[in-house]
Design a protein around this motif. Structure first.
Motif, PDB file in Angstrom:
ATOM      1  N   ILE A 232       0.987  -1.189   0.053  1.00 32.09           N
ATOM      2  CA  ILE A 232      -0.045   0.054   0.052  1.00 32.09           C
ATOM      3  C   ILE A 232       0.848   1.075   0.027  1.00 32.09           C
ATOM      4  CG2 ILE A 232      -2.001  -1.134   1.091  1.00 32.09           C
ATOM      5  CD1 ILE A 232      -1.073   0.180   3.751  1.00 32.09           C
ATOM      6  N   PRO A 233       0.582   2.420  -0.712  1.00 31.59           N
ATOM      7  CA  PRO A 233       1.303   3.519  -0.581  1.00 31.59           C
ATOM      8  C   PRO A 233       1.491   4.107   0.759  1.00 31.59           C
ATOM      9  CG  PRO A 233      -0.911   4.000  -1.340  1.00 31.59           C
ATOM     10  CD  PRO A 233      -1.079   2.562  -1.176  1.00 31.59           C
ATOM     11  N   GLY A 234       2.402   4.873   1.080  1.00 30.90           N
ATOM     12  CA  GLY A 234       2.687   5.216   2.370  1.00 30.90           C
ATOM     13  C   GLY A 234       4.297   5.400   2.777  1.00 30.90           C
ATOM     14  N   ASP A 235       4.601   6.421   3.529  1.00 23.84           N
ATOM     15  CA  ASP A 235       6.042   6.287   4.115  1.00 23.84           C
ATOM     16  C   ASP A 235       6.224   5.999   5.194  1.00 23.84           C
ATOM     17  OD1 ASP A 235       6.714   7.671   1.349  1.00 23.84           O
ATOM     18  OD2 ASP A 235       6.247   9.796   2.161  1.00 23.84           O
ATOM     19  N   ASN A 236       5.255   5.547   5.902  1.00 20.64           N
ATOM     20  CA  ASN A 236       5.273   5.164   7.282  1.00 20.64           C
ATOM     21  C   ASN A 236       5.391   3.667   7.420  1.00 20.64           C
ATOM     22  OD1 ASN A 236       2.660   4.550   6.658  1.00 20.64           O
ATOM     23  ND2 ASN A 236       1.944   6.253   7.928  1.00 20.64           N
ATOM     24  N   CYS A 279       5.407  -0.238  -8.469  1.00 22.27           N
ATOM     25  CA  CYS A 279       4.848  -0.113  -9.877  1.00 22.27           C
ATOM     26  C   CYS A 279       3.248  -0.464  -9.721  1.00 22.27           C
ATOM     27  CB  CYS A 279       5.229  -1.050 -10.946  1.00 22.27           C
ATOM     28  SG  CYS A 279       4.504  -0.902 -12.573  1.00 22.27           S
ATOM     29  N   GLU A 280       2.531   0.315 -10.182  1.00 23.82           N
ATOM     30  CA  GLU A 280       1.188   0.280 -10.032  1.00 23.82           C
ATOM     31  C   GLU A 280       0.692  -0.450 -11.358  1.00 23.82           C
ATOM     32  OE1 GLU A 280      -1.991   3.547  -9.041  1.00 23.82           O
ATOM     33  OE2 GLU A 280      -1.984   3.531 -11.315  1.00 23.82           O
ATOM     34  N   THR A 281      -0.196  -1.813 -11.085  1.00 21.17           N
ATOM     35  CA  THR A 281      -0.403  -2.491 -12.121  1.00 21.17           C
ATOM     36  C   THR A 281      -1.250  -1.793 -13.264  1.00 21.17           C
ATOM     37  OG1 THR A 281      -0.376  -4.537 -10.642  1.00 21.17           O
ATOM     38  CG2 THR A 281      -1.558  -4.681 -12.755  1.00 21.17           C
ATOM     39  N   SER A 282      -1.224  -1.652 -14.420  1.00 29.49           N
ATOM     40  CA  SER A 282      -1.795  -1.230 -15.350  1.00 29.49           C
ATOM     41  C   SER A 282      -2.929  -2.106 -16.099  1.00 29.49           C
ATOM     42  CB  SER A 282      -0.937  -0.569 -16.532  1.00 29.49           C
ATOM     43  OG  SER A 282      -0.361  -1.525 -17.322  1.00 29.49           O
ATOM     44  N   LEU A 283      -3.777  -1.505 -16.626  1.00 31.79           N
ATOM     45  CA  LEU A 283      -4.807  -2.229 -17.397  1.00 31.79           C
ATOM     46  C   LEU A 283      -4.059  -2.927 -18.783  1.00 31.79           C
ATOM     47  CD1 LEU A 283      -7.930   0.018 -17.067  1.00 31.79           C
ATOM     48  CD2 LEU A 283      -7.417  -1.900 -15.829  1.00 31.79           C
ATOM     49  N   ASP A 284      -3.171  -2.421 -19.245  1.00 30.56           N
ATOM     50  CA  ASP A 284      -2.220  -3.193 -20.528  1.00 30.56           C
ATOM     51  C   ASP A 284      -1.262  -4.339 -19.701  1.00 30.56           C
ATOM     52  OD1 ASP A 284      -3.194  -1.338 -22.277  1.00 30.56           O
ATOM     53  OD2 ASP A 284      -1.829   0.004 -21.776  1.00 30.56           O
ATOM     54  N   GLU A 285      -1.014  -4.304 -18.403  1.00 29.74           N
ATOM     55  CA  GLU A 285      -0.029  -5.522 -17.921  1.00 29.74           C
ATOM     56  C   GLU A 285      -1.009  -6.548 -17.460  1.00 29.74           C
ATOM     57  OE1 GLU A 285       3.493  -6.159 -15.022  1.00 29.74           O
ATOM     58  OE2 GLU A 285       2.573  -4.316 -15.163  1.00 29.74           O
ATOM     59  N   ARG A 315      -5.503   1.318  -5.351  1.00 29.83           N
ATOM     60  CA  ARG A 315      -5.420   0.496  -6.331  1.00 29.83           C
ATOM     61  C   ARG A 315      -4.226  -0.461  -6.312  1.00 29.83           C
ATOM     62  NH1 ARG A 315      -5.909   2.159 -12.716  1.00 29.83           N
ATOM     63  NH2 ARG A 315      -4.902   0.492 -13.674  1.00 29.83           N
ATOM     64  N   PRO A 316      -3.998  -1.854  -6.807  1.00 31.57           N
ATOM     65  CA  PRO A 316      -2.692  -2.616  -6.621  1.00 31.57           C
ATOM     66  C   PRO A 316      -1.713  -1.923  -7.067  1.00 31.57           C
ATOM     67  CG  PRO A 316      -4.697  -3.784  -7.477  1.00 31.57           C
ATOM     68  CD  PRO A 316      -5.022  -2.573  -7.800  1.00 31.57           C
ATOM     69  N   LEU A 317      -0.944  -1.954  -6.166  1.00 33.55           N
ATOM     70  CA  LEU A 317       0.568  -1.444  -6.150  1.00 33.55           C
ATOM     71  C   LEU A 317       1.518  -2.535  -5.810  1.00 33.55           C
ATOM     72  CD1 LEU A 317       2.161   1.130  -6.698  1.00 33.55           C
ATOM     73  CD2 LEU A 317       2.171   1.679  -3.973  1.00 33.55           C
ATOM     74  N   ARG A 318       2.727  -2.776  -6.746  1.00 34.57           N
ATOM     75  CA  ARG A 318       3.450  -4.007  -6.434  1.00 34.57           C
ATOM     76  C   ARG A 318       4.844  -3.463  -6.393  1.00 34.57           C
ATOM     77  NH1 ARG A 318       1.612  -9.260  -7.648  1.00 34.57           N
ATOM     78  NH2 ARG A 318      -0.525  -9.067  -8.161  1.00 34.57           N
ATOM     79  N   ALA A 319       5.595  -3.875  -5.454  1.00 32.73           N
ATOM     80  CA  ALA A 319       6.877  -3.808  -4.941  1.00 32.73           C
ATOM     81  C   ALA A 319       7.960  -5.044  -5.248  1.00 32.73           C
ATOM     82  CB  ALA A 319       7.022  -3.309  -3.761  1.00 32.73           C
ATOM     83  N   ILE A 320       9.056  -4.777  -5.785  1.00 34.57           N
ATOM     84  CA  ILE A 320      10.179  -5.997  -5.606  1.00 34.57           C
ATOM     85  C   ILE A 320      11.293  -5.588  -4.885  1.00 34.57           C
ATOM     86  CG2 ILE A 320      11.827  -7.172  -7.186  1.00 34.57           C
ATOM     87  CD1 ILE A 320       9.901  -6.321  -9.788  1.00 34.57           C
ATOM     88  N   VAL A 321      11.267  -6.465  -3.807  1.00 29.97           N
ATOM     89  CA  VAL A 321      12.421  -6.337  -2.838  1.00 29.97           C
ATOM     90  C   VAL A 321      13.434  -7.432  -3.133  1.00 29.97           C
ATOM     91  CG1 VAL A 321      12.933  -6.504  -0.447  1.00 29.97           C
ATOM     92  CG2 VAL A 321      10.846  -5.386  -1.279  1.00 29.97           C
ATOM     93  N   ILE A 322      14.930  -6.911  -3.012  1.00 30.73           N
ATOM     94  CA  ILE A 322      15.829  -8.025  -3.313  1.00 30.73           C
ATOM     95  C   ILE A 322      16.661  -8.098  -1.870  1.00 30.73           C
ATOM     96  CG2 ILE A 322      17.937  -8.568  -4.252  1.00 30.73           C
ATOM     97  CD1 ILE A 322      16.709  -7.302  -7.064  1.00 30.73           C
ATOM     98  N   ALA A 323      17.066  -9.093  -1.301  1.00 27.91           N
ATOM     99  CA  ALA A 323      17.781  -9.380  -0.215  1.00 27.91           C
ATOM    100  C   ALA A 323      18.840 -10.398  -0.001  1.00 27.91           C
ATOM    101  CB  ALA A 323      16.820  -9.534   1.023  1.00 27.91           C
ATOM    102  N   ARG A 324      19.655 -10.461   0.706  1.00 30.62           N
ATOM    103  CA  ARG A 324      20.591 -11.631   0.822  1.00 30.62           C
ATOM    104  C   ARG A 324      20.338 -12.498   2.178  1.00 30.62           C
ATOM    105  NH1 ARG A 324      24.508  -8.599   0.555  1.00 30.62           N
ATOM    106  NH2 ARG A 324      25.009  -8.552   2.704  1.00 30.62           N
ATOM    107  N   TRP A 325      20.707 -13.514   2.082  1.00 30.80           N
ATOM    108  CA  TRP A 325      20.802 -14.568   3.089  1.00 30.80           C
ATOM    109  C   TRP A 325      22.114 -15.050   3.519  1.00 30.80           C
ATOM    110  CZ3 TRP A 325      19.076 -15.740   7.793  1.00 30.80           C
ATOM    111  CH2 TRP A 325      19.465 -16.995   8.138  1.00 30.80           C
TER     112      TRP A 325
END
Length: 327
Positions: A232-236, A279-285, A315-325
């Protein structure tokens, strides 16, 4: 209701010369132990669709402009049978695919997601890769094409399994495997995968940090996690707790802000955490097509304000997070 016939001996043979050989027996048992989850009323139709696909003496898989393309010496008269067989596996959600002369315009432009994440991940060359919730397997082929030594996809859907089998019929690549398993059924503490992808899964888990722990246990020391999920959007540091549907989807329990998502990943023991895409999911995607004629994203948005879902959430908002173990 029909039940999937799963050949554990064949799996053991296929994994015998791979890094997954020590786990072959436990992986096979994990599938068999799914019990009722291996049954489905539509299974005979899906199996008939795969069985009716035309045979060719020569075939291969390539990636052409993001399309997983199955090449083969198809005869002109094969096109009708090929199309009818693949239509027997509708709906096709993740793609796109090209089977000889037949183009499958899937609901999702999954190639766009791949384009967003590929520049940011560690090279997959010679890596052992796990894709959790792999769907029809589109991204499995992208991972293999990027150089992965062995790719294992897991997803509990028998429908997706049969779509993968249709692709594998022509790809003939033993280094790409699909097992009908949810993440929680994977043997614990495998610790063998160099890269693990979890895309579109976290928000379906009632306890998201349990899922992150399972992902961590599957990684080798120094391995990389690629996590794609709704936020969801927001800086908190907040979450949206859901008690009903979200964008027409069931089983969505909690959506975090970007900061809360990164905190979840951090408290699960990962390091080097970075969000590389929001990235907000578009109606083209994501949209309805001939190959996925059911309701899609447009039907999940408020007709009066497409910045909102029909339930009144953002509206659906998608994030990609990369991390290391690091172990």
């Amino acid at each position: 209701m029909s039940e999937l016939t799963f050949d554990t001996v064949k799996l053991t043979e296929e994994l015998a010369q791979t890094d997954l050989a020590p786990w072959a027996s436990r992986l096979g048992d994990a599938v068999v132990n799914q019990g009722h989850a291996l049954k489905h009323g539509h299974l005979p139709r899906w199996e008939a669709a795969v069985d009716s696909l035309p045979s060719v003496t020569e075939s291969s898989l390539t990636i052409q402009s993001g399309v997983v393309t199955l090449n083969g010496n198809f005869a002109p008269e094969d096109e009708t049978v090929l199309r009818q067989s693949l239509e027997g596996l509708v709906p096709w959600r993740k793609g796109p695919f090209q089977f000889g002369p037949v183009s499958i315009d899937t609901e999702w432009r999954s190639d766009w997601k791949w384009d967003r994440l590929e520049p940011h991940i560690s090279p997959l060359q010679d890596r052992l890769v796990l894709d959790v919730g792999c769907g029809s397997g589109y991204h499995l082929w992208r991972m293999r094409h990027a150089g992965a030594k062995q790719v294992l996809g897991i997803d509990p859907s028998l429908h997706f399994l049969k779509q993968f089998e249709a692709t594998q019929l022509y790809a003939k690549d033993a280094a790409v495997q699909f097992l009908p398993l949810p993440m929680e059924a994977l043997p614990p503490n495998m610790g063998v995968f160099n890269t693990v992808f979890s895309m579109g899964v976290l928000y379906h888990r009632r306890q998201p940090q349990e899922h992150l722990k399972e992902l961590q246990e599957s990684l080798s020391v120094g391995g990389e996690l690629i996590l794609e999920t709704l936020i969801i959007p927001g800086d908190n540091s907040e979450t949206l707790v859901l008690n009903s549907r979200y964008a027409n989807m069931r089983n969505i329990y909690e959506l975090p802000t970007r900061l809360r998502l990164e905190e979840w990943v951090s408290t699960s023991g990962f390091s080097g955490i970075r969000t590389v895409s929001v990235c907000e999911t578009s109606l083209d995607e994501q949209r309805s097509t001939h190959w996925m004629p059911n309701h899609s994203l447009v039907n999940a948005l408020d007709p009066a304000d497409q910045n909102l879902t029909i339930e009144g959430h953002t509206r659906p908002l998608r994030a990609i997070v990369i991390a290391r173990w690091d172990g």
